[in-house]
Design a protein around this motif. Structure first.
Motif, mmCIF file in Angstrom:
data_model
loop_
_atom_site.group_PDB
_atom_site.id
_atom_site.type_symbol
_atom_site.label_atom_id
_atom_site.label_comp_id
_atom_site.label_asym_id
_atom_site.label_seq_id
_atom_site.Cartn_x
_atom_site.Cartn_y
_atom_site.Cartn_z
ATOM 1 N N SER A 153 59.763 42.095 0.186
ATOM 2 C CA SER A 153 61.461 42.077 -0.586
ATOM 3 C C SER A 153 61.811 44.447 0.158
ATOM 4 O O SER A 153 62.757 44.003 -0.294
ATOM 5 N N ASP A 154 61.483 44.289 1.195
ATOM 6 C CA ASP A 154 61.956 45.300 1.908
ATOM 7 C C ASP A 154 62.933 45.373 2.377
ATOM 8 O O ASP A 154 63.925 45.687 2.391
ATOM 9 N N VAL A 155 63.703 44.152 3.222
ATOM 10 C CA VAL A 155 64.273 43.436 3.621
ATOM 11 C C VAL A 155 65.187 43.732 2.935
ATOM 12 O O VAL A 155 66.596 43.420 2.711
ATOM 13 N N LEU A 156 64.855 42.719 1.563
ATOM 14 C CA LEU A 156 66.656 41.884 0.404
ATOM 15 C C LEU A 156 66.531 43.702 -0.279
ATOM 16 O O LEU A 156 67.856 43.644 -0.388
ATOM 17 N N VAL A 157 65.615 44.581 -0.779
ATOM 18 C CA VAL A 157 66.081 45.458 -1.439
ATOM 19 C C VAL A 157 66.906 46.896 -0.125
ATOM 20 O O VAL A 157 67.341 46.931 -0.623
ATOM 21 N N ALA A 158 66.418 46.271 1.146
ATOM 22 C CA ALA A 158 67.614 47.564 1.565
ATOM 23 C C ALA A 158 69.241 47.135 1.936
ATOM 24 O O ALA A 158 70.036 47.803 1.882
ATOM 25 N N ALA A 159 69.138 45.696 2.170
ATOM 26 C CA ALA A 159 70.550 44.756 2.145
ATOM 27 C C ALA A 159 71.003 44.673 0.764
ATOM 28 O O ALA A 159 72.364 44.664 1.501
ATOM 29 N N VAL A 186 64.239 35.322 2.531
ATOM 30 C CA VAL A 186 63.845 37.126 3.043
ATOM 31 C C VAL A 186 64.990 36.698 4.177
ATOM 32 O O VAL A 186 66.170 37.490 5.239
ATOM 33 N N ALA A 187 65.093 35.216 5.390
ATOM 34 C CA ALA A 187 65.400 35.083 6.598
ATOM 35 C C ALA A 187 67.368 35.574 6.383
ATOM 36 O O ALA A 187 67.586 35.746 7.116
ATOM 37 N N ALA A 188 67.541 34.246 5.295
ATOM 38 C CA ALA A 188 69.170 34.766 5.434
ATOM 39 C C ALA A 188 69.422 35.890 4.946
ATOM 40 O O ALA A 188 70.412 36.323 5.645
ATOM 41 N N VAL A 189 68.808 36.484 3.854
ATOM 42 C CA VAL A 189 69.242 37.749 3.740
ATOM 43 C C VAL A 189 68.993 39.090 4.852
ATOM 44 O O VAL A 189 70.586 39.459 4.814
ATOM 45 N N GLY A 190 68.430 38.811 5.380
ATOM 46 C CA GLY A 190 68.209 39.921 6.741
ATOM 47 C C GLY A 190 69.422 39.197 7.766
ATOM 48 O O GLY A 190 69.889 39.267 8.327
ATOM 49 N N GLY A 191 69.327 38.401 8.007
ATOM 50 C CA GLY A 191 70.352 37.590 8.984
ATOM 51 C C GLY A 191 71.553 38.069 8.552
ATOM 52 O O GLY A 191 71.905 37.890 9.489
ATOM 53 N N LEU A 192 72.071 37.811 7.336
ATOM 54 C CA LEU A 192 73.087 38.193 6.650
ATOM 55 C C LEU A 192 74.141 39.619 6.564
ATOM 56 O O LEU A 192 74.960 40.301 6.331
ATOM 57 N N PHE A 193 72.569 40.542 6.559
ATOM 58 C CA PHE A 193 72.974 41.886 6.964
ATOM 59 C C PHE A 193 73.672 42.369 7.760
ATOM 60 O O PHE A 193 74.447 43.332 7.520
ATOM 61 N N ALA A 195 68.482 44.351 -5.452
ATOM 62 C CA ALA A 195 68.050 45.442 -4.960
ATOM 63 C C ALA A 195 67.005 45.757 -5.913
ATOM 64 O O ALA A 195 66.064 45.803 -5.762
ATOM 65 N N PHE A 196 67.043 46.464 -7.494
ATOM 66 C CA PHE A 196 65.872 46.459 -8.246
ATOM 67 C C PHE A 196 65.318 45.468 -8.556
ATOM 68 O O PHE A 196 63.968 45.500 -9.030
ATOM 69 N N ALA A 197 65.746 43.854 -8.592
ATOM 70 C CA ALA A 197 65.181 43.393 -9.440
ATOM 71 C C ALA A 197 64.379 42.716 -7.531
ATOM 72 O O ALA A 197 63.729 41.745 -8.202
ATOM 73 N N SER A 198 64.571 43.387 -6.363
ATOM 74 C CA SER A 198 63.945 42.785 -5.656
ATOM 75 C C SER A 198 62.640 43.580 -5.471
ATOM 76 O O SER A 198 61.547 43.511 -5.302
ATOM 77 N N LYS A 199 62.958 45.085 -5.369
ATOM 78 C CA LYS A 199 61.640 45.807 -5.687
ATOM 79 C C LYS A 199 61.471 46.984 -6.175
ATOM 80 O O LYS A 199 62.692 47.918 -6.214
ATOM 81 N N GLU A 200 60.666 48.201 -6.421
ATOM 82 C CA GLU A 200 61.174 49.038 -7.344
ATOM 83 C C GLU A 200 61.056 49.901 -6.499
ATOM 84 O O GLU A 200 61.604 51.187 -7.385
ATOM 85 N N ASN A 201 61.244 50.297 -5.435
ATOM 86 C CA ASN A 201 61.692 50.976 -4.892
ATOM 87 C C ASN A 201 63.069 51.518 -4.302
ATOM 88 O O ASN A 201 63.891 52.358 -3.889
ATOM 89 N N ALA A 202 63.742 50.453 -5.378
ATOM 90 C CA ALA A 202 65.349 50.760 -5.868
ATOM 91 C C ALA A 202 65.313 52.037 -5.813
ATOM 92 O O ALA A 202 66.834 52.130 -5.844
ATOM 93 N N LEU A 203 64.862 52.054 -6.150
ATOM 94 C CA LEU A 203 65.088 53.401 -7.155
ATOM 95 C C LEU A 203 64.788 54.599 -6.236
ATOM 96 O O LEU A 203 66.047 55.509 -6.235
ATOM 97 N N VAL A 204 63.880 54.632 -5.316
ATOM 98 C CA VAL A 204 64.295 55.296 -4.380
ATOM 99 C C VAL A 204 65.657 55.312 -3.993
ATOM 100 O O VAL A 204 65.893 56.850 -3.631
#
Length: 571
Positions: free
Chosen positions: A133-139, A88-95, A170-179
């Motif tokens: 997984s919130d930062v993951l799905v957002a990124a 999560v830190a890596a994905v958030g850092g690369l965001f 994004a969908f693999a990270s968290k279901e709110n990718a649908l949102v």
């Protein structure tokens, strides 16, 4: 042309610098904070997956991305809070790099400002240092959107294929990718409505404007049919990769007859699991929508005040002042406001993490707002207006200072204190790291029966239960033990629980084997209310005790450890 190229180069350098800063902020002292309850329950079941090699999607613990990635990382680097949070830190850092995908729709200052906001916003920093997984799905969702924009601007279909893969992540990270997809559709509909509403100013009827827009969309879909097919295949491939059950996924490579079943489980089966948990079951909670909305607005104000103010200024300026309002800025503004309003409806817990899904889109109009301040400062500098230059510099300095101070307080100075705006109830308020290390060391060294005994109704789980499955401990007191199961499981601790004081006092061989094992457990854990009953017995036998808060407030518990047990750290 040279000036434009030079400005673009400076923007790229600024984005790169923001990304390096973001990575540093997210990885510094990453393992210091004790796991939150939510981190611990997901981490615990990742350990179960690692031990058994068996995985099936369970919507209650969200998407499979962190399960598969962390199961792999645990095998390489071992289990620790740092390793668990690293992806999560890596994905958030690369965001912040995603800002470059919008460089044809934003100017150089706006691109740099967007990257800076994604790097420094306190909410994004805190939850990039959190195994959620919130930062993951957002990124991943924003990157997918940026790749679609790049495809439209460069006419290169490869970007669209990559967008399909990132949307699947994004969908693999968290279901709110649908949102997110719903937000994209809604914001697009509002842009379409704006085209129809302003048709009269262009001398057109709304009917002809609608016809032209629909014809343009149809032509685009036809022209992009191969790229769209590639995007769909990429989406499917990534979805199957993550959602397919294990070990059936690997077995299918040796037995092709298993492929149809694996594909079905990874697609339709996953959808049924999601819908059965979050669709049919719905959101169950006690507080009202108004309370959740108020909480979200307060979180925005406490952590993202300057970003929110800049977003309002940037959106209004783009909507009502700009000669040619840009679709991207309006799109992001609609999306951000809708996220503030919608997430309090669909969340079952008033967690600060849900506000990240509003901050991310609001960062785009906020970047426009900060660019307006920079432009005002430039004009003031050209006209030798020292007051104007000072005011512009003061606004920018205040924005950076606000983000810096709040980030320092929330992520480093008091990352688990109840006074921290971002600390949710499930975060232990006490720094129990040293005691947890001692418990793990003792549990690893003790090889005769029960290692850790939980005492009292609060921790005792009645009857048989299967702690290897989320459904196996549903509606039991097992959850009251969090985040301890994560630390105990990675130490291989054998745990048990009781409500009988005699299980801790009858240590004669005449009692049952289970009672004897419980009595000799080198670690005992109970609520503080049981201290008077247990401490006289345990202290006489050489146990030392420590008292902590298992949540952010009002859950005080005591840990006793036998100081003569093997593995107990020497002083």
């Amino acid at each position: 042309m040279v000036s434009a190229r030079s400005g673009r180069r400076r923007a790229v350098v600024a984005v790169a610098a923001a990304t390096l800063l973001a990575l540093a902020l997210r990885f510094a002292f990453l393992g210091e904070r004790v796991f939150h309850w939510d981190e611990a329950r997901v981490g615990y079941w990742i350990l179960q997956y690692q031990a058994s090699g068996e995985y099936a999607y369970r919507a209650i613990v969200h998407g499979p991305f962190v399960f598969h990635v962390n199961e792999f990382l645990f095998g390489l680097f071992g289990t620790s809070d740092f390793v668990a949070r690293a992806v999560v830190a890596a994905v958030g850092g690369l965001f912040p790099l995603s800002a470059l995908l919008f460089r044809t729709r934003l100017d150089d200052v706006e691109v740099a400002a967007l990257a800076g906001l994604l790097a420094l916003n306190p909410l994004l920093v805190y939850y990039s240092r959190f195994m959620r997984s919130d930062v993951l799905v957002a990124a991943f969702a924003v990157t997918a959107l940026g790749l679609v924009v790049r495809a439209m601007d460069t006419r290169k279909g490869g970007y669209l294929v990559a967008a399909g893969a990132f949307l699947a992540l994004a969908f693999a990270s968290k279901e709110n990718a649908l949102v997110y997809v719903g937000m994209f559709a809604g914001a697009t509909a509002l842009l379409f409505d704006a085209r129809l509403f302003t048709a009269r100013t262009r001398g057109e009827s709304w009917e002809s404007a609608a016809h032209d827009q629909l014809r343009w969309a149809a032509r685009g879909l036809l022209a992009w049919r191969r790229a769209l097919a590639g995007a769909a295949l990429a989406f499917l491939a990534v979805t199957v990769l993550f959602y397919a059950p294990r070990p059936a996924f690997y077995d299918a490579f040796g037995d092709p007859s298993l492929i149809p079943g694996v594909l079905a489980d990874a697609t339709w089966g996953a959808w049924q699991e999601f819908w059965g948990t979050w669709g049919v079951g719905g959101v169950s909670r006690e507080q009202s929508y108004v309370a959740f909305l108020e909480h979200a607005v307060r979180t925005l104000g406490a952590t993202s005040l300057m970003l929110s103010a800049a977003a309002v200024v940037g959106f209004l300026a783009e909507r009502y002042v700009a000669d040619d309002p840009r679709d991207l800025v309006l799109f992001a503004g609609y999306w951000g406001v809708a996220s503030v309003v919608v997430y309090p409806v669909i969340t079952d817990i008033s967690g600060h993490w849900s506000v990240t899904h509003a901050v991310v889109p609001l960062a785009i109009p906020a970047a426009v707002g900060f660019r307006l301040v920079v432009d005002r400062g430039r004009r003031a500098l050209q006209s030798d207006d020292r007051v104007g230059v000072g005011l512009a510099a003061l606004v920018l300095l205040a924005a950076v200072a606000q983000m810096g101070v709040v980030t320092a307080e929330t992520s480093y100075i008091m990352p688990q204190d109840d006074d921290n705006t971002l600390v949710q109830y499930g975060q232990p308020a006490s720094d129990m790291r040293e005691t947890l290390d001692a418990v793990e060391s003792v549990a690893e060294s003790h090889d005769d029966g029960t290692d850790v005994l939980f005492f009292g109704d609060h921790f005792h789980v009645y009857g048989d239960y299967d702690k290897t499955e989320p459904s196996g401990v549903a509606d039991t007191n097992w959850f009251n033990r969090l985040p301890l199961p994560w630390y105990l499981e990675r130490a291989g601790a054998v745990t048990d629980s009781t409500v009988s004081v005699s299980d801790l006092t009858n240590c004669e061989r005449s009692v049952t084997d289970r009672e004897f094992e419980s009595c000799r457990a080198p670690v005992v854990i109970a609520r503080a209310g049981h201290y008077g009953d247990l401490n006289p017995v345990l202290s006489e036998r050489g146990y030392e005790s420590w008292t902590y808060e298992l949540t952010s407030r009002n859950t005080i518990f005591v840990v006793w450890v036998d100081t003569d047990a093997a593995g107990y750290p020497s002083s």
